[in-house]
Enzyme design. Structure first.
Site, PDB file in Angstrom:
ATOM      1  N   HIS A  58     -77.154-116.769 100.111  1.00 46.59           N
ATOM      2  CA  HIS A  58     -76.745-117.973 100.681  1.00 46.59           C
ATOM      3  C   HIS A  58     -75.516-118.508 100.549  1.00 46.59           C
ATOM      4  CE1 HIS A  58     -77.681-122.158 102.310  1.00 46.59           C
ATOM      5  NE2 HIS A  58     -76.806-122.552 101.362  1.00 46.59           N
ATOM      6  N   GLU A  59     -75.112-118.519  99.313  1.00 48.78           N
ATOM      7  CA  GLU A  59     -73.853-118.976  98.666  1.00 48.78           C
ATOM      8  C   GLU A  59     -72.624-118.022  99.175  1.00 48.78           C
ATOM      9  OE1 GLU A  59     -73.383-121.886  97.938  1.00 48.78           O
ATOM     10  OE2 GLU A  59     -75.495-122.306  97.733  1.00 48.78           O
ATOM     11  N   HIS A  87     -67.516-117.446 104.946  1.00 53.43           N
ATOM     12  CA  HIS A  87     -67.209-118.556 105.801  1.00 53.43           C
ATOM     13  C   HIS A  87     -65.718-119.062 105.593  1.00 53.43           C
ATOM     14  CE1 HIS A  87     -68.227-122.258 108.508  1.00 53.43           C
ATOM     15  NE2 HIS A  87     -67.563-121.266 109.016  1.00 53.43           N
ATOM     16  N   HIS A  95     -71.727-118.672 102.688  1.00 52.02           N
ATOM     17  CA  HIS A  95     -70.507-119.782 102.442  1.00 52.02           C
ATOM     18  C   HIS A  95     -69.363-119.062 102.182  1.00 52.02           C
ATOM     19  CE1 HIS A  95     -72.971-123.236 103.220  1.00 52.02           C
ATOM     20  NE2 HIS A  95     -73.588-123.341 102.300  1.00 52.02           N
TER      21      HIS A  95
END
Length: 691
Positions: A476-477, A483, A480
């Site tokens: 999940h991180e 991104h 990010h």
């Protein structure tokens, strides 16, 4: 400790960073450097803004908007280092500076976005935007700046501006105190396990991690459970000592709510009242209406529609799960009624019974280093990225690691830093941040991105082992992080994760899907002792059980989202009793007695350590509607790494920053907007769950 700087030229925060890849010179920076660096950087940007606002020539995009985008370079660098360290490796000196600087920085921001002369220039450009010959990105930057000015109060009269400025400065101080109180409660608590009886039921991986935590606390020969999720959650899963489970759970639930100096309830009451007043000054009936006006959701009603649509099936599933746990307890002769500190313990047993699966069997196959490799390989297969570890670089803590990231053409993309282990100087949770963000306006600026986790460190000579949920958090991180790393924009305002809160979780939650791909698990889920890949039969059981306990997980999350939105829909929240309000809000939705909010109000840092997720905790669910549908785009091709789909995903989502309105960006990728059906199927809550 390094001596404080006597002049800006002596201050490592203000000198050019000439180390490897422009990384901050962490080892030369002392807490005493921060305040002088902030003062210098603030004065520098104030002079830059004054020159823009007071210019006598007519406003142009270049002399106004681009000039604002170029301003504050030193402040970005100083703030980037300071706020990363205040979350991941703080101390008393840094916390004191954080309290001191919170209202100063809020005042500085107000001085820019309430500057009447500056706003007149931006407003004039915005009125003439169709005649300026702007490209799409420039038009987006101008529109975003205009929105930011208006939402900061640029159109208010002098008295209203003065009051709004006072509110935002006070909120900044309160948010800082809130998060420091939570960290203090987390840091001060230790459940010391003394002797074999206290270790009853705990598997070897948890015993080793608890021994390491004890050693870190100077309690050699004992075992310690902390309030880090990677410590307390497995303890609640495995400890057969119900008395100790209750003790630890109540401490976990009571962070920020124990009375005394670190109690947050009065801060919550003041913050909710100030936010409501802020919204009214800006022309909104409630803070939720103000906050949501600049998101995908747009209105509190749209948020509540989604929360309610998922709540009903989630609550029904949770009640079925509770009945299974109660039956399990009775079957083994435990004459109890299930309480919140029992849920994880009996759920682990029910999962073992239903799926022949327990955490102690899974965890040896999920080594931290191998899951990092899996995340990197996924990024290589989707986006062509490669990761080369850097051994010699400045560190703010010995445990951090760094990688040089390159693209499919071999060109330098950026630096990725991983800070994976729990420690007392780090706030709880997991997050991504940037020491430097990508942009092209001031040169080819490459990003320095960090992921911060709180995993339990393995014992001496032993690897850190993760639960499947831990591994999902890492993915999940890292979503990010991608991104931020893949950002490909000209203007800093639009870079990376600078998107609306209910869109920012799409890249992260979407990335989680690749962890569950069988070929990723077959390659990277290898036993830490034997090196053998996860057995196919165990892999199949793991996949079959991925929606186990989903009612519980959804209910504890939704409860927090409901309380957040309810608090911020109050029109006149004077004398708010935070505890009574939380209780009433949960009663209204029929919260099961055996489950508590994922984040109770007194330690709800998402919502109260700043404005980031205030009225916005629903965003994870909103983004999950998007991510469930987005992964279907890959599944429809029959290939989870389909090149054409991955290229579109990179172009319109991961590298696009805030170039487009979020709905427009998603539609450009998928061809349409999604509906909640894919989310319900993904969570196994629909009538026809995902296969």
């Amino acid at each position: 400790m390094t001596a404080p700087a006597s002049t800006p030229a002596d201050n490592p925060l203000l000198r050019p960073w000439t180390g490897p890849h422009g990384l901050p010179p962490f080892e030369s920076i002392a807490p005493d450097h921060f305040r002088p660096a902030f003062d210098t950087a603030l004065a520098e940007q104030q002079a830059e803004i004054a020159a823009i606002a007071d210019a006598t020539d007519a406003p142009t995009f270049a002399n106004t908007v681009e000039a604002m985008e170029r301003s504050g370079q030193a402040l970005k660098r100083v703030g980037g280092v300071f706020f990363n360290l205040s979350g991941s490796h703080t101390n008393d000196a840094i916390q004191a500076i954080e309290r001191e600087m919170a209202p100063v920085l809020a005042k500085h921001r107000n001085s820019i976005f309430m500057n009447e002369t500056l706003f007149r220039r931006v407003d004039e450009l915005h009125r003439r935007r169709e005649t300026l010959g702007l490209d799409a990105e420039q038009a987006r930057v101008l529109d975003r700046y205009h929105t930011i000015f208006v939402r900061a109060g640029a159109r208010l009269g002098p008295e209203e501006k003065k009051r709004l400025a006072a509110i935002t400065e006070r909120l900044a101080s309160l948010g800082t105190q809130f998060s420091q109180n939570v960290l203090a409660d987390e840091k001060s608590y230790r459940l010391v396990l003394d002797g074999e009886a206290d270790l009853a039921g705990l598997p070897p991986f948890l015993v080793e991690a608890a021994a390491q935590a004890a050693e870190d606390a100077g309690l050699n020969g004992k075992h310690v459970i902390t309030l880090s999720r990677s410590s307390i959650e497995p303890f609640l899963q495995f400890s057969s000592r119900r008395d100790l489970r209750e003790q630890a759970f109540k401490a976990w639930a009571a962070r920020g709510d124990a009375g005394g100096a670190t109690d947050n309830k009065a801060l919550i009451a003041e913050m909710v009242a100030l936010r409501a007043e802020r919204a009214k000054l800006l022309g909104y009936e409630t803070f939720a209406e103000f906050k949501l006006a600049d998101t995908m959701a747009k209105t509190p009603e749209a948020v509540l529609d989604l929360l309610n649509e998922v709540w009903t099936p989630a609550r029904r599933r949770a009640q079925e799960e509770r009945d299974d746990l109660q039956a399990q307890a009775q079957a083994q002769g435990d004459n109890i009624e299930i309480e919140p500190w029992d849920w994880r313990y009996y759920a682990e047993q029910v999962r073992n019974r239903q799926h022949n699966l327990d955490e102690a069997t899974i965890k040896p196959y999920f080594q931290l280093d191998r899951i990092i490799d899996a995340a990197f390989d996924t990024a290589h297969r989707l986006f062509g990225l490669s990761f080369e570890e850097i051994k010699d670089f400045p560190r703010y803590h010995p445990d951090i690691r760094a990688w040089r990231v390159t693209g499919s053409d071999g060109a330098f993309v950026g630096i990725f830093i991983g800070d994976y282990f729990a420690r007392s100087s780090k706030r709880s949770g997991a997050w991504m941040s940037a020491f430097r963000s990508q942009e092209r306006l001031t040169g080819d600026v490459r990003p320095i991105i960090v992921n911060v986790m709180n995993f339990a460190k393995g014992g001496p000579g032993e690897p850190s082992l993760l639960s499947f949920d831990d591994a999902r958090t890492l993915f999940h991180e890292f979503g990010h992080a991608l991104h931020g790393l893949l950002s490909n924009v000209t203007y800093p305002l639009l870079a990376g994760t600078s998107v609306s809160t209910d869109f920012v979780e799409l890249p992260s939650q979407l990335y989680e899907h690749w962890l569950s791909q069988p070929d990723i698990l077959r390659r990277y889920a290898t036993h830490y002792r034997t090196g053998e890949p996860i057995p196919e039969e165990l892999l199949q059981r793991l996949m079959a059980a991925r929606n186990f306990n989903q009612g519980f997980a959804t209910v504890e999350y939704l409860a927090s989202a409901f309380v957040d939105i309810d608090l911020h829909r109050l029109t006149d929240p004077k004398d708010l009793d935070a505890a009574a309000f939380e209780k009433e809000s949960l009663k209204k939705i029929g919260m099961p007695r055996e489950i508590i909010m994922r984040h109770r109000t007194p330690h709800f840092t998402h919502v109260f350590s700043g404005d980031g997720y205030s009225s916005g905790y629903y965003s994870y669910l909103w983004s999950e509607v998007l991510d469930a549908d987005a992964f279907n785009a890959f599944e429809e091709t029959g290939d989870a790494f389909d090149r054409t789909t991955a290229d579109k995903l990179k172009r319109f989502i991961y590298s696009a920053g805030n170039l487009r309105d979020p709905a427009e960006a998603y539609t450009a990728f998928r061809g349409r907007l999604p509906t909640p059906e894919a989310l319900l199927a993904k969570r196994g809550l629909s009538a026809t769950p995902a296969a």
